[in-house]
Design a protein around this motif. Structure first.
Motif, PDB file in Angstrom:
ATOM      1  N   VAL A 100      -2.067   2.137  -4.836  1.00  0.00           N
ATOM      2  CA  VAL A 100      -1.398   3.362  -4.783  1.00  0.00           C
ATOM      3  C   VAL A 100      -2.398   4.503  -4.643  1.00  0.00           C
ATOM      4  O   VAL A 100      -3.372   4.510  -5.299  1.00  0.00           O
ATOM      5  CB  VAL A 100      -0.432   3.692  -5.987  1.00  0.00           C
ATOM      6  CG1 VAL A 100       0.020   5.000  -5.840  1.00  0.00           C
ATOM      7  CG2 VAL A 100       0.481   2.666  -6.356  1.00  0.00           C
ATOM      8  N   TYR A 105       0.851  -1.283   0.075  1.00  0.00           N
ATOM      9  CA  TYR A 105      -0.139  -0.109  -0.153  1.00  0.00           C
ATOM     10  C   TYR A 105       0.924   1.182  -0.053  1.00  0.00           C
ATOM     11  O   TYR A 105       1.576   1.236   0.848  1.00  0.00           O
ATOM     12  CB  TYR A 105      -0.890   0.180   1.347  1.00  0.00           C
ATOM     13  CG  TYR A 105      -1.698   1.228   1.356  1.00  0.00           C
ATOM     14  CD1 TYR A 105      -2.779   1.567   0.676  1.00  0.00           C
ATOM     15  CD2 TYR A 105      -1.186   2.177   2.354  1.00  0.00           C
ATOM     16  CE1 TYR A 105      -3.556   2.964   0.888  1.00  0.00           C
ATOM     17  CE2 TYR A 105      -1.877   3.425   2.368  1.00  0.00           C
ATOM     18  CZ  TYR A 105      -2.801   3.769   1.760  1.00  0.00           C
ATOM     19  OH  TYR A 105      -3.658   4.774   1.888  1.00  0.00           O
ATOM     20  N   VAL A 106       0.687   2.085  -0.910  1.00  0.00           N
ATOM     21  CA  VAL A 106       1.631   3.396  -1.100  1.00  0.00           C
ATOM     22  C   VAL A 106       0.639   4.516  -1.003  1.00  0.00           C
ATOM     23  O   VAL A 106      -0.326   4.648  -2.080  1.00  0.00           O
ATOM     24  CB  VAL A 106       2.539   3.200  -2.426  1.00  0.00           C
ATOM     25  CG1 VAL A 106       3.399   4.436  -2.526  1.00  0.00           C
ATOM     26  CG2 VAL A 106       3.331   2.020  -2.358  1.00  0.00           C
ATOM     27  N   ASN A 107       1.000   5.472   0.042  1.00  0.00           N
ATOM     28  CA  ASN A 107       0.457   6.657  -0.279  1.00  0.00           C
ATOM     29  C   ASN A 107       1.452   7.980  -0.823  1.00  0.00           C
ATOM     30  O   ASN A 107       2.323   8.132  -0.124  1.00  0.00           O
ATOM     31  CB  ASN A 107       0.053   6.986   1.028  1.00  0.00           C
ATOM     32  CG  ASN A 107      -0.939   8.271   1.228  1.00  0.00           C
ATOM     33  OD1 ASN A 107      -0.920   8.942   2.370  1.00  0.00           O
ATOM     34  ND2 ASN A 107      -1.848   8.519   0.365  1.00  0.00           N
ATOM     35  N   ILE A 121       1.024   6.368 -10.452  1.00  0.00           N
ATOM     36  CA  ILE A 121       0.490   4.960 -10.049  1.00  0.00           C
ATOM     37  C   ILE A 121       1.326   3.812 -10.881  1.00  0.00           C
ATOM     38  O   ILE A 121       1.542   2.958 -10.137  1.00  0.00           O
ATOM     39  CB  ILE A 121      -0.984   4.899 -10.549  1.00  0.00           C
ATOM     40  CG1 ILE A 121      -1.893   5.766  -9.628  1.00  0.00           C
ATOM     41  CG2 ILE A 121      -1.667   3.402 -10.686  1.00  0.00           C
ATOM     42  CD1 ILE A 121      -3.435   6.051  -9.832  1.00  0.00           C
ATOM     43  N   VAL A 159       5.537   4.063   1.974  1.00  0.00           N
ATOM     44  CA  VAL A 159       5.427   2.384   1.383  1.00  0.00           C
ATOM     45  C   VAL A 159       5.095   1.653   2.468  1.00  0.00           C
ATOM     46  O   VAL A 159       6.079   1.297   3.306  1.00  0.00           O
ATOM     47  CB  VAL A 159       6.518   2.433   0.476  1.00  0.00           C
ATOM     48  CG1 VAL A 159       6.367   0.980  -0.088  1.00  0.00           C
ATOM     49  CG2 VAL A 159       6.807   3.489  -0.483  1.00  0.00           C
ATOM     50  N   THR A 192      -1.281  -4.313  -5.299  1.00  0.00           N
ATOM     51  CA  THR A 192      -0.592  -3.090  -5.038  1.00  0.00           C
ATOM     52  C   THR A 192      -1.471  -1.965  -5.223  1.00  0.00           C
ATOM     53  O   THR A 192      -2.136  -1.591  -6.258  1.00  0.00           O
ATOM     54  CB  THR A 192       0.591  -3.072  -5.881  1.00  0.00           C
ATOM     55  OG1 THR A 192       1.224  -4.210  -5.757  1.00  0.00           O
ATOM     56  CG2 THR A 192       1.343  -1.711  -5.732  1.00  0.00           C
ATOM     57  N   VAL A 198       5.980  10.486   0.621  1.00  0.00           N
ATOM     58  CA  VAL A 198       5.325   9.088   0.216  1.00  0.00           C
ATOM     59  C   VAL A 198       5.569   8.015   1.434  1.00  0.00           C
ATOM     60  O   VAL A 198       6.810   7.867   1.768  1.00  0.00           O
ATOM     61  CB  VAL A 198       6.186   8.778  -0.983  1.00  0.00           C
ATOM     62  CG1 VAL A 198       5.552   7.219  -1.498  1.00  0.00           C
ATOM     63  CG2 VAL A 198       6.005   9.636  -2.101  1.00  0.00           C
ATOM     64  N   VAL A 217       5.207   3.643  -9.661  1.00  0.00           N
ATOM     65  CA  VAL A 217       5.253   3.182  -8.228  1.00  0.00           C
ATOM     66  C   VAL A 217       5.063   1.626  -8.461  1.00  0.00           C
ATOM     67  O   VAL A 217       5.964   0.896  -7.727  1.00  0.00           O
ATOM     68  CB  VAL A 217       4.451   4.026  -7.175  1.00  0.00           C
ATOM     69  CG1 VAL A 217       4.525   3.108  -5.798  1.00  0.00           C
ATOM     70  CG2 VAL A 217       4.934   5.289  -7.046  1.00  0.00           C
ATOM     71  N   THR A 218       3.984   1.363  -9.079  1.00  0.00           N
ATOM     72  CA  THR A 218       3.721  -0.192  -9.097  1.00  0.00           C
ATOM     73  C   THR A 218       4.907  -1.006  -9.987  1.00  0.00           C
ATOM     74  O   THR A 218       5.343  -2.114  -9.200  1.00  0.00           O
ATOM     75  CB  THR A 218       2.294  -0.338  -9.654  1.00  0.00           C
ATOM     76  OG1 THR A 218       1.198   0.397  -9.122  1.00  0.00           O
ATOM     77  CG2 THR A 218       1.800  -1.845 -10.073  1.00  0.00           C
TER      78      THR A 218
END
Lengths: 69, 69, 69, 69, 69, 69
Positions: free
Chosen positions: A42, A3-5, A22, E6, A40, E4, A25-26
């Motif tokens: 984002v 999970y990425v914010n 998106i 992760v 995954t 960010v 990062v993926t």
């Protein structure tokens, strides 16, 4: 199952740029950690410049003073 | 003293559904961990579908391609 | 595609209790919002009591004073 | 290099109050932990009252019942 | 000034892999949004597999059942 | 009903310093926004230096290179 914010200031980020972030990062997590892209997430948050502080000041004020020096 | 953050895509979640989520999460933590409901915060974030990525794509695009296959 | 983050103080939460929280939150989002459980992430963070503040005090100190009154 | 996230209910917080919070949190981290203000981020999130739950109820409903008792 | 976060399950991520993720995310934000790398924070959280739920189950149990089918 | 999350690198922050941060953030929100301290949560996360990136590098490497120049 990452999970990425991603939090950035709201300053005209386009839908295409968001899609690029998106995808980027993926791809990175697939390549480096062999993660499953379908698992995954984002999430991008755009934050108003008045709600983001740095150097003890809201971002817009911080930039204004930096340029003034 | 729990803090719970629920992130869902913004797709017409009603005030009643939010109240149900808040009640349900709180009841769960009271029942399982004996927490005090008055010290249990639940914060719901609705995220625009263009800001949520899965499978390397924004959610709406991800769904469109899945349905196309 | 929900993402839920549950923060509680680290005070002997068992693996079974965590599994119950994960199941309960997921069931709730399936029931209320018709979400796909396979695309529902629940992340539990246990926070040391010295790292959690309430009433301007670390939790253990806050409780100690409350009991003293 | 601190990152601070402040979540409050959206109830008329002014730009001046936000600037005061950003300044105050940054000063605190500089004073207590000797952090570099230029590397200290403070992000303020205002959450709609219907999206914040306490005591198993949305905040506005929670307050209404408390006042009624 | 991006931030960010992760989150991945704690399953033997090496220091080199973390450095690669930090470099990759930062490069992406520099390239797509023209962000200043010195003002880009990336924070990696490794989450115990028993603390991460998917499909209503802790990750390890979820995987075990999936393989069994 | 504020919730504040403070993330700093794990570099010997003492219990007293944490208590000072909790007190300082809470006082600030009471003073600026008239919040109830008993309904103000402050959660401190210490992040390993290898898990925090800035300038595209883990913090320790970033500092090492900066000092070398």
């Amino acid at each position: 199952m990452p999970y990425v914010n991603v939090k950035v200031t709201r300053e005209g980020v386009t839908a295409d740029q968001k899609a690029e972030i998106i995808a980027g990062v993926t791809d990175l997590l697939v390549r480096v950690l062999d993660k499953d892209p379908a698992a995954t997430f984002v999430v991008i948050d755009e934050v108003e410049v008045g709600d983001w502080g740095v150097g003890g000041l809201p971002v817009h004020e911080y930039r204004r003073r930096k340029q003034a020096t």
